[in-house]
Design a protein around this motif. Sequence first.
Motif, PDB file in Angstrom:
ATOM      1  N   THR A   2      15.410  10.780   8.331  1.00 64.97           N
ATOM      2  CA  THR A   2      15.828  10.239   7.032  1.00 64.97           C
ATOM      3  C   THR A   2      16.677   8.982   7.136  1.00 64.97           C
ATOM      4  OG1 THR A   2      17.850  11.571   6.976  1.00 64.97           O
ATOM      5  CG2 THR A   2      15.841  12.576   6.085  1.00 64.97           C
ATOM      6  N   LYS A   3      17.199   8.694   8.345  1.00 64.59           N
ATOM      7  CA  LYS A   3      18.124   7.575   8.577  1.00 64.59           C
ATOM      8  C   LYS A   3      19.464   7.770   7.875  1.00 64.59           C
ATOM      9  CE  LYS A   3      14.672   5.776  10.739  1.00 64.59           C
ATOM     10  NZ  LYS A   3      14.585   6.006  12.193  1.00 64.59           N
ATOM     11  N   LYS A   4      19.754   8.991   7.438  1.00 55.67           N
ATOM     12  CA  LYS A   4      21.022   9.277   6.774  1.00 55.67           C
ATOM     13  C   LYS A   4      22.087   9.669   7.800  1.00 55.67           C
ATOM     14  CE  LYS A   4      19.429  10.799   2.207  1.00 55.67           C
ATOM     15  NZ  LYS A   4      19.480  11.906   1.207  1.00 55.67           N
ATOM     16  N   VAL A   5      23.317   9.214   7.543  1.00 57.71           N
ATOM     17  CA  VAL A   5      24.446   9.659   8.359  1.00 57.71           C
ATOM     18  C   VAL A   5      24.733  11.114   7.981  1.00 57.71           C
ATOM     19  CG1 VAL A   5      26.860   9.291   8.967  1.00 57.71           C
ATOM     20  CG2 VAL A   5      25.407   7.330   8.422  1.00 57.71           C
ATOM     21  N   THR A   6      24.572  12.009   8.948  1.00 54.38           N
ATOM     22  CA  THR A   6      24.617  13.448   8.673  1.00 54.38           C
ATOM     23  C   THR A   6      25.722  14.111   9.476  1.00 54.38           C
ATOM     24  OG1 THR A   6      22.216  13.401   8.326  1.00 54.38           O
ATOM     25  CG2 THR A   6      23.238  15.565   8.636  1.00 54.38           C
ATOM     26  N   ALA A   7      26.504  14.934   8.798  1.00 51.79           N
ATOM     27  CA  ALA A   7      27.544  15.712   9.478  1.00 51.79           C
ATOM     28  C   ALA A   7      27.078  17.151   9.586  1.00 51.79           C
ATOM     29  CB  ALA A   7      28.855  15.648   8.703  1.00 51.79           C
ATOM     30  N   ASN A   8      27.070  17.667  10.814  1.00 58.96           N
ATOM     31  CA  ASN A   8      26.823  19.093  11.006  1.00 58.96           C
ATOM     32  C   ASN A   8      28.164  19.779  11.223  1.00 58.96           C
ATOM     33  OD1 ASN A   8      24.592  21.229  11.539  1.00 58.96           O
ATOM     34  ND2 ASN A   8      26.114  21.595  13.131  1.00 58.96           N
ATOM     35  N   ILE A   9      28.448  20.789  10.409  1.00 63.23           N
ATOM     36  CA  ILE A   9      29.712  21.524  10.504  1.00 63.23           C
ATOM     37  C   ILE A   9      29.383  22.915  11.021  1.00 63.23           C
ATOM     38  CG2 ILE A   9      31.762  22.329   9.293  1.00 63.23           C
ATOM     39  CD1 ILE A   9      29.648  19.665   7.658  1.00 63.23           C
ATOM     40  N   ASP A  10      29.719  23.165  12.281  1.00 63.56           N
ATOM     41  CA  ASP A  10      29.400  24.431  12.935  1.00 63.56           C
ATOM     42  C   ASP A  10      30.662  25.290  12.937  1.00 63.56           C
ATOM     43  OD1 ASP A  10      27.423  25.992  14.645  1.00 63.56           O
ATOM     44  OD2 ASP A  10      29.153  25.907  15.980  1.00 63.56           O
ATOM     45  N   ILE A  11      30.669  26.332  12.101  1.00 58.04           N
ATOM     46  CA  ILE A  11      31.872  27.157  11.938  1.00 58.04           C
ATOM     47  C   ILE A  11      31.633  28.521  12.574  1.00 58.04           C
ATOM     48  CG2 ILE A  11      33.618  27.977  10.331  1.00 58.04           C
ATOM     49  CD1 ILE A  11      32.428  26.077   8.246  1.00 58.04           C
ATOM     50  N   GLY A  12      32.329  28.765  13.656  1.00 57.68           N
ATOM     51  CA  GLY A  12      32.201  30.032  14.354  1.00 57.68           C
ATOM     52  C   GLY A  12      33.371  30.946  14.055  1.00 57.68           C
ATOM     53  N   GLY A  13      33.736  31.745  15.055  1.00 54.60           N
ATOM     54  CA  GLY A  13      34.820  32.697  14.853  1.00 54.60           C
ATOM     55  C   GLY A  13      36.190  32.071  14.920  1.00 54.60           C
ATOM     56  N   GLY A  14      36.365  31.082  15.830  1.00 56.30           N
ATOM     57  CA  GLY A  14      37.690  30.525  16.030  1.00 56.30           C
ATOM     58  C   GLY A  14      37.829  29.049  15.764  1.00 56.30           C
ATOM     59  N   THR A  15      36.713  28.318  15.739  1.00 55.70           N
ATOM     60  CA  THR A  15      36.787  26.872  15.547  1.00 55.70           C
ATOM     61  C   THR A  15      35.657  26.387  14.653  1.00 55.70           C
ATOM     62  OG1 THR A  15      35.469  26.483  17.554  1.00 55.70           O
ATOM     63  CG2 THR A  15      37.869  26.419  17.793  1.00 55.70           C
ATOM     64  N   ALA A  16      35.896  25.201  14.061  1.00 55.67           N
ATOM     65  CA  ALA A  16      34.854  24.484  13.318  1.00 55.67           C
ATOM     66  C   ALA A  16      34.623  23.164  14.032  1.00 55.67           C
ATOM     67  CB  ALA A  16      35.286  24.249  11.879  1.00 55.67           C
ATOM     68  N   ASN A  17      33.401  22.950  14.496  1.00 56.48           N
ATOM     69  CA  ASN A  17      33.043  21.746  15.249  1.00 56.48           C
ATOM     70  C   ASN A  17      32.202  20.833  14.366  1.00 56.48           C
ATOM     71  OD1 ASN A  17      32.575  24.301  17.386  1.00 56.48           O
ATOM     72  ND2 ASN A  17      34.009  22.728  18.038  1.00 56.48           N
ATOM     73  N   ILE A  18      32.703  19.641  14.121  1.00 55.90           N
ATOM     74  CA  ILE A  18      31.982  18.665  13.307  1.00 55.90           C
ATOM     75  C   ILE A  18      31.361  17.630  14.232  1.00 55.90           C
ATOM     76  CG2 ILE A  18      32.160  16.942  11.466  1.00 55.90           C
ATOM     77  CD1 ILE A  18      34.727  18.396  10.545  1.00 55.90           C
ATOM     78  N   ALA A  19      30.069  17.390  14.074  1.00 51.74           N
ATOM     79  CA  ALA A  19      29.384  16.321  14.797  1.00 51.74           C
ATOM     80  C   ALA A  19      28.674  15.451  13.767  1.00 51.74           C
ATOM     81  CB  ALA A  19      28.381  16.894  15.796  1.00 51.74           C
TER      82      ALA A  19
END
Length: 462
Positions: free
Chosen positions: A146-163
Amino acid sequence: MEPYNESLLSAGIDIGTSTTKIVVSLLFLSNVSGSGHVPRLEITGRKVIYKSPVYRTPLQTESILDYQAIMDIIHQEYREANIHIEDIQTGAVIITGESAIKENARQLVSQLASSAGDFLVATAGPDLEGILAAKGSGALSYSQTTKKVTANIDIGGGTANIAVVKNGELCGTCTLTIGGRLIEYREGLPVVSETIRPLLKERGWDPVRDRKMITTYMADVLARAVNRSLEKEDEMLLLGHAPDWEESVEAVMFSGGVASCMYPDPEKKGSFDDIGADLACALLQSAEWKRWDWVEPVETSRATVIGAGTQTTEVSGATIMVDEEDLPLSNLPVHRVSFSEGFKKGILSLPAEIRKASSMHVFSGEPHAFALYLKDLPYLSYKNIKELADCLLTHLHTEPLVIVLEQDYAKVLGASMKYQEPNKKLVCIDQVDMKHGDYVDIGKVLNMGVAMFVVKTLAFGQ
């Protein structure tokens, strides 16, 4: 018909903060390089043939993983899948989240490597975990399509990792102490993780009475992180550096255990009495998140590896400069740096890229060796070679230094670095094609002057 078609039975084992899961699949590999070029095997298809239930990650204590219980789960699930360990031709074990910093994480990696077969066994620190999740959820490929700037927010048990990704490339990362298992409820009594206690104390929040207030605040902090507008009081939840991307996010995607509450997974068995569902609800209801396009992920709690495809190449003395006593090396993560905008811009950005790679590849608080892959190098003069050698020696501090080049400069670059620092441990290889997120093994140099170079590509269930 593509030549060198091959299929491999592969297993992916994900050991996270909260959960452990196993996927068995068939990977289909094909040579995607043209005739006359060095073969490049890529995973061109995959078929998942078995998914385990989602287990709670076994612990002996709060700081020690239960190795035997983990191996019991692996062997039990192999039996359920009707396969034997010797049937598995390739695979990957990825240890993520708080599991990667447990006291015995390093020992567990070593034991799994020897007992799980010829597997890629690695730990993923917060930044790398975010990148892996962006691949598994489909965010990386979505940004490319899509050429869109996309944020993936991976929320687990202890942390949230944004890429944050754009055109299939990483823009930046950020990790926060936000997760679905930071507060659990056992027999009605709250069990609060040490990492979240300072926040509750400062705000005067009770983990039972203020459950909704706590998760609403977490959802708002995540939104401010994606928007690069964290407030001073939010910084106590930062795990490492602040958001380091420059682009404005256009679309968001969620993965991890909390996302499975937002997009329920019919295959997920059991539920945990914690704040995960409350946090999912807060995200869905938050006005802060309405500014972005929401994209449903390909995978949520299963946005994880399903194995690894491998490609073995012989590298000869013409393409490698190495001190033989530094070999063999195995499971080195690849950090790719492109010089596509020219040498001048590339060399100026190289120190920052090396710092990013160094912070990304940390294991149990210690730096972990990685392979720095320099791609799209233009024609280099002797002056350029010396400038590149100076930059690498000044800023790259792993041992040994492992540098891989797409173009034919390994010998001359290695010689320039050795001339300046004769005692520096150095492995320099060229004419190899790799991707960001691959892992490599480099075998010992044989009598005929050839070393085996193995590129391992993580596979995801897309």
